[in-house]
Design an enzyme around this catalytic site. Structure first.
Site, PDB file in Angstrom:
ATOM      1  N   SER A 233     -10.975  -6.247  26.992  1.00 48.58           N
ATOM      2  CA  SER A 233     -12.370  -6.732  26.518  1.00 48.58           C
ATOM      3  C   SER A 233     -13.164  -5.377  27.313  1.00 48.58           C
ATOM      4  O   SER A 233     -14.291  -4.370  27.116  1.00 48.58           O
ATOM      5  CB  SER A 233     -12.742  -8.061  25.578  1.00 48.58           C
ATOM      6  N   HIS A 263      -4.799 -11.569  24.448  1.00 48.52           N
ATOM      7  CA  HIS A 263      -5.850 -12.107  24.996  1.00 48.52           C
ATOM      8  C   HIS A 263      -6.770 -13.087  24.565  1.00 48.52           C
ATOM      9  O   HIS A 263      -6.637 -14.061  24.624  1.00 48.52           O
ATOM     10  CB  HIS A 263      -7.016 -10.313  24.969  1.00 48.52           C
ATOM     11  N   HIS A 309      -1.662 -16.002  33.455  1.00 51.80           N
ATOM     12  CA  HIS A 309      -2.544 -15.115  34.041  1.00 51.80           C
ATOM     13  C   HIS A 309      -2.349 -13.528  34.348  1.00 51.80           C
ATOM     14  O   HIS A 309      -1.662 -13.973  35.461  1.00 51.80           O
ATOM     15  CB  HIS A 309      -3.842 -15.881  34.315  1.00 51.80           C
ATOM     16  N   ARG A 318     -12.342 -22.724  34.317  1.00 50.84           N
ATOM     17  CA  ARG A 318     -12.878 -23.305  33.099  1.00 50.84           C
ATOM     18  C   ARG A 318     -12.256 -23.611  32.109  1.00 50.84           C
ATOM     19  O   ARG A 318     -12.956 -24.736  30.875  1.00 50.84           O
ATOM     20  CB  ARG A 318     -13.243 -21.327  32.330  1.00 50.84           C
ATOM     21  N   ASP A 364      -7.729 -20.315  26.908  1.00 47.86           N
ATOM     22  CA  ASP A 364      -7.855 -20.333  26.097  1.00 47.86           C
ATOM     23  C   ASP A 364      -6.775 -22.194  25.711  1.00 47.86           C
ATOM     24  O   ASP A 364      -6.888 -22.558  24.497  1.00 47.86           O
ATOM     25  CB  ASP A 364      -7.144 -19.458  25.828  1.00 47.86           C
TER      26      ASP A 364
HETATM   27  N1  NMX Z   1       4.684 -18.533  28.170  1.00 47.61           N
HETATM   28  C1  NMX Z   1       6.231 -17.059  27.973  1.00 47.61           C
HETATM   29  N2  NMX Z   1       6.028 -16.203  28.697  1.00 47.61           N
HETATM   30  C2  NMX Z   1       5.039 -16.181  29.685  1.00 47.61           C
HETATM   31  C3  NMX Z   1       3.869 -16.543  29.384  1.00 47.61           C
HETATM   32  C4  NMX Z   1       4.040 -17.740  28.949  1.00 47.61           C
HETATM   33  N3  NMX Z   1       2.173 -18.270  28.762  1.00 47.61           N
HETATM   34  N4  NMX Z   1       2.739 -15.928  30.655  1.00 47.61           N
HETATM   35  C5  NMX Z   1       3.550 -15.243  31.199  1.00 47.61           C
HETATM   36  N5  NMX Z   1       4.806 -15.140  30.427  1.00 47.61           N
HETATM   37  C6  NMX Z   1       5.988 -13.317  30.954  1.00 47.61           C
HETATM   38  C7  NMX Z   1       5.170 -12.318  30.004  1.00 47.61           C
HETATM   39  O1  NMX Z   1       5.574 -12.302  28.854  1.00 47.61           O
HETATM   40  C8  NMX Z   1       5.912 -11.201  31.298  1.00 47.61           C
HETATM   41  O2  NMX Z   1       7.321 -11.311  30.666  1.00 47.61           O
HETATM   42  P1  NMX Z   1       8.729 -10.033  30.318  1.00 47.61           P
HETATM   43  O3  NMX Z   1       7.998  -9.525  31.574  1.00 47.61           O
HETATM   44  O4  NMX Z   1       9.735 -10.140  29.939  1.00 47.61           O
HETATM   45  O5  NMX Z   1       7.475  -9.205  29.600  1.00 47.61           O
HETATM   46  C9  NMX Z   1       6.243 -12.390  32.545  1.00 47.61           C
HETATM   47  O6  NMX Z   1       6.234 -13.866  32.406  1.00 47.61           O
HETATM   48  C10 NMX Z   1       5.336 -11.974  33.560  1.00 47.61           C
HETATM   49  O7  NMX Z   1       4.457 -12.056  33.431  1.00 47.61           O
HETATM   50  P2  NMX Z   1       3.034 -12.220  34.284  1.00 47.61           P
HETATM   51  O8  NMX Z   1       3.209 -11.471  35.459  1.00 47.61           O
HETATM   52  O9  NMX Z   1       3.048 -13.832  34.795  1.00 47.61           O
HETATM   53  O10 NMX Z   1       1.790 -12.009  33.576  1.00 47.61           O
HETATM   54  P3  NMX Z   1       1.075 -10.548  33.118  1.00 47.61           P
HETATM   55  O11 NMX Z   1      -0.064 -10.554  34.000  1.00 47.61           O
HETATM   56  O12 NMX Z   1       1.652  -9.431  33.164  1.00 47.61           O
HETATM   57  O13 NMX Z   1       0.583 -11.510  31.179  1.00 47.61           O
HETATM   58  C11 NMX Z   1      -0.497 -13.149  30.099  1.00 47.61           C
HETATM   59  C12 NMX Z   1      -0.322 -12.623  31.567  1.00 47.61           C
HETATM   60  C13 NMX Z   1      -1.932 -14.046  30.132  1.00 47.61           C
HETATM   61  C14 NMX Z   1      -0.923 -11.979  28.805  1.00 47.61           C
HETATM   62  C15 NMX Z   1       0.815 -13.398  29.754  1.00 47.61           C
HETATM   63  O14 NMX Z   1       0.179 -14.683  30.731  1.00 47.61           O
HETATM   64  C16 NMX Z   1       0.980 -14.851  28.564  1.00 47.61           C
HETATM   65  O15 NMX Z   1       1.501 -13.370  27.560  1.00 47.61           O
HETATM   66  N6  NMX Z   1      -0.247 -15.703  28.089  1.00 47.61           N
HETATM   67  C17 NMX Z   1      -0.342 -16.796  27.025  1.00 47.61           C
HETATM   68  C18 NMX Z   1      -1.531 -16.112  25.698  1.00 47.61           C
HETATM   69  C19 NMX Z   1      -2.653 -16.424  26.746  1.00 47.61           C
HETATM   70  O16 NMX Z   1      -2.551 -17.071  26.816  1.00 47.61           O
HETATM   71  N7  NMX Z   1      -3.675 -15.633  26.978  1.00 47.61           N
HETATM   72  C20 NMX Z   1      -4.782 -15.237  26.825  1.00 47.61           C
HETATM   73  C21 NMX Z   1      -5.310 -15.053  28.178  1.00 47.61           C
HETATM   74  C22 NMX Z   1      -6.920 -15.306  28.637  1.00 47.61           C
HETATM   75  N8  NMX Z   1      -7.369 -14.642  27.482  1.00 47.61           N
HETATM   76  O17 NMX Z   1      -8.030 -15.267  27.029  1.00 47.61           O
HETATM   77  O18 NMX Z   1      -7.181 -13.440  27.445  1.00 47.61           O
HETATM   78  C1  MLT Z   2     -11.014 -13.651  30.324  1.00 50.39           C
HETATM   79  O1  MLT Z   2     -12.051 -14.155  30.192  1.00 50.39           O
HETATM   80  O2  MLT Z   2     -10.828 -11.752  30.071  1.00 50.39           O
HETATM   81  C2  MLT Z   2      -9.909 -13.571  30.291  1.00 50.39           C
HETATM   82  O3  MLT Z   2      -9.159 -14.972  31.072  1.00 50.39           O
HETATM   83  C3  MLT Z   2      -8.302 -12.705  30.685  1.00 50.39           C
HETATM   84  C4  MLT Z   2      -8.718 -11.717  31.731  1.00 50.39           C
HETATM   85  O4  MLT Z   2      -9.826 -12.080  32.593  1.00 50.39           O
HETATM   86  O5  MLT Z   2      -7.295 -10.765  32.116  1.00 50.39           O
END
Ligand code: NMX
Ligand code: MLT
Length: 431
Positions: A233, A263, A309, A318, A364
């Site tokens: 964002s 996100h 994350h 948080r 979240d």
């Molecule tokens: N559940 C399942 N798989 C996961 C999760 C999870 N909670 N977190 C990471 N992975 C997977 C990810 O999808 C990726 O798989 P692939 O290589 O097959 O695409 C692999 O693990 C490596 O990812 P990471 O390097 O650990 O994480 P990345 O930096 O790419 O992504 C998020 C970060 C936040 C997008 C990821 O952890 C996620 O999808 N979490 C669940 C959604 C979530 O809670 N998002 C909110 C973030 C905070 N916010 O408010 O923005």
């Molecule tokens: C945020 O608050 O924007 C989320 O934790 C995602 C991020 O920092 O990448």
């Protein structure tokens, strides 16, 4: 003149000089490198942008202008916005002045409600919020000033004006979206005697006999306000703003990014997941049931929302703050208790998957159970609350960027063919 503008007027020249001389003296020095994996991996860890409002060290979590988050839990969101913009917490008279400005500059125009009423009744609340902000673009002081012609040094002035106007309207707009989208009856008028967070709680119209929901709103708005510059964002808002699009364009663009499930939308997904578990096991699950449910989610190719994350490598502070709030105000709530149980179980599951860099809860994972406790059961609305808060971070970053004259953002992209040649995976093509 508002006290915030007065304060910014004092600090901006020094900030500009500082950045200019830094670039002049050290502009050629290397501060980060980038490898092929990072290019294909969402630029993770590449230090290629500047953001002075906050930092997120992986082992500490959010620090706003040198204040660790734990020192800000008791602050009002208005104080956080002042801090984000200026680097200092406001004095009592400065805080009052900002609150007065919000009161004076608020008032969602009637045409915005007409636009929202014309949208399909089942529109996502995020789409309604973003549309509402964008619909107000015609009011932009920045666009008017640019069209007339203004000096680059002055860009931050109408940018501040637009940001204050957006922030002043947001609680009313966001609460109006809630009441319209979920047939909660007529909109509730703002109360000028309330602070920003309490007024938002008041306009949502949920019963709040002891004022605890208002307390949650203040905390919620403080916790989600900023998370350095690279999150989707903030980065989107920053990029759009760098083209000198005004704050209405830039903020609504940033919020469109927040509406993605990886996100900000993860908060709605997270509570949905918790309720699914509880429905399946007819109440709070056992640890074994929860563990199996988590594996089933992962094996079906889905993510466990609220966990993991891109930057953090610890439990998000948080999340800790929400957990502490729940322990104080609703320790026996079954949904809250299930969320706490998920924290006991899910990191152990995610740790078994090597590719997952961070098995810990993010912001979240916990917030939804508290909203649910106070009667806000419409999960699809949760990202709107995140948006009202994140607008403070995006707005402050826009003001700071225009203040020091940041240029248009335009990184260089590469084709896969070029990258193959660069890393020696392919012979150079003779032209
Ligand atoms: N559940 C399942 N798989 C996961 C999760 C999870 N909670 N977190 C990471 N992975 C997977 C990810 O999808 C990726 O798989 P692939 O290589 O097959 O695409 C692999 O693990 C490596 O990812 P990471 O390097 O650990 O994480 P990345 O930096 O790419 O992504 C998020 C970060 C936040 C997008 C990821 O952890 C996620 O999808 N979490 C669940 C959604 C979530 O809670 N998002 C909110 C973030 C905070 N916010 O408010 O923005
Ligand atoms: C945020 O608050 O924007 C989320 O934790 C995602 C991020 O920092 O990448």
């Amino acid at each position: 003149m508002s006290k915030l503008k007065e304060k910014l007027e004092k600090i901006i020249p020094g900030m500009r000089d500082d950045i200019r001389s830094l670039i002049k003296e050290h502009g050629d020095k290397e501060i980060s490198t980038v490898n092929l994996k990072q290019v294909y991996g969402g630029m993770r860890g590449v230090r290629a942008m500047v953001c002075d409002t906050s930092v997120v060290p992986p082992d500490k979590g959010l620090i706003i202008r040198n204040y660790p988050l734990k020192d800000l839990f008791e602050k009002m969101p208005e104080e956080i916005f002042w801090l984000l913009c200026t680097g200092e917490l406001p004095k009592a008279d400065e805080l009052k002045d900002l609150q007065k400005e919000y009161n004076e500059k608020g008032g969602v125009p009637g045409y915005v409600w007409k636009v929202l009423e014309a949208m399909p009744k089942d529109s996502h609340p995020m789409c309604m919020l973003d549309t509402g902000i964008l619909a107000m673009e015609g009011e932009s002081a920045f666009r008017a000033g640019y069209t007339k012609g203004m000096r680059k040094e002055d860009y931050w002035v109408p940018m501040l004006e637009d940001c204050i106007r957006i922030l002043a309207c947001l609680p009313e707009l966001a609460a109006g979206v809630y009441r319209m989208r979920y047939n909660k009856g007529p909109r509730i008028a703002p109360d000028p005697n309330l602070d920003w967070g309490a007024d938002y709680a008041h306009m949502l119209g949920l019963p709040d006999p002891k004022g605890d929901f208002a307390k949650l709103m203040r905390l919620y708005l403080t916790l989600h306000s900023d998370h350095e510059g690279g999150n989707v964002s903030a980065h989107t808002c920053h990029c759009v703003g760098s083209a000198l699009s005004d704050a209405y364009y830039a903020v609504s663009a940033g919020l469109n990014g927040l509406a993605g499930p990886l996100h900000g939308l993860a908060n709605q997904e997270c509570l949905k997941w918790v309720i699914e578990v509880m429905d399946k096991f007819k109440g709070a699950p056992t640890k074994e049931q929860l563990e199996k449910f988590a594996w089933d989610t992962l094996n079906s190719g889905k993510v466990i929302p609220g966990y993991g994350h891109a930057v953090l490598r610890i439990t998000d502070p948080r999340y800790d703050a929400f957990l502490a709030f729940g322990k104080q105000y609703c320790p026996d709530d079954p949904v809250f208790k299930t969320v706490a149980l998920v924290f006991d179980v899910v990191p152990g599951v995610l740790r078994q998957i090597q590719k997952i860099a961070d098995p810990w809860p993010n912001v979240d994972a916990g917030s939804g159970s508290l909203l649910y406790h106070y009667g806000m059961k419409e999960f699809e609305y949760y990202t709107v609350l995140f948006s009202v808060s994140r607008t403070m971070g995006m707005a402050s970053q826009l003001i700071v960027s225009r203040a020091w004259g940041e240029p248009i953002e335009r990184p260089k992209s590469s084709t896969t063919e070029w990258l193959k040649e660069k890393v020696g995976a392919k012979e150079p093509v003779r032209q």
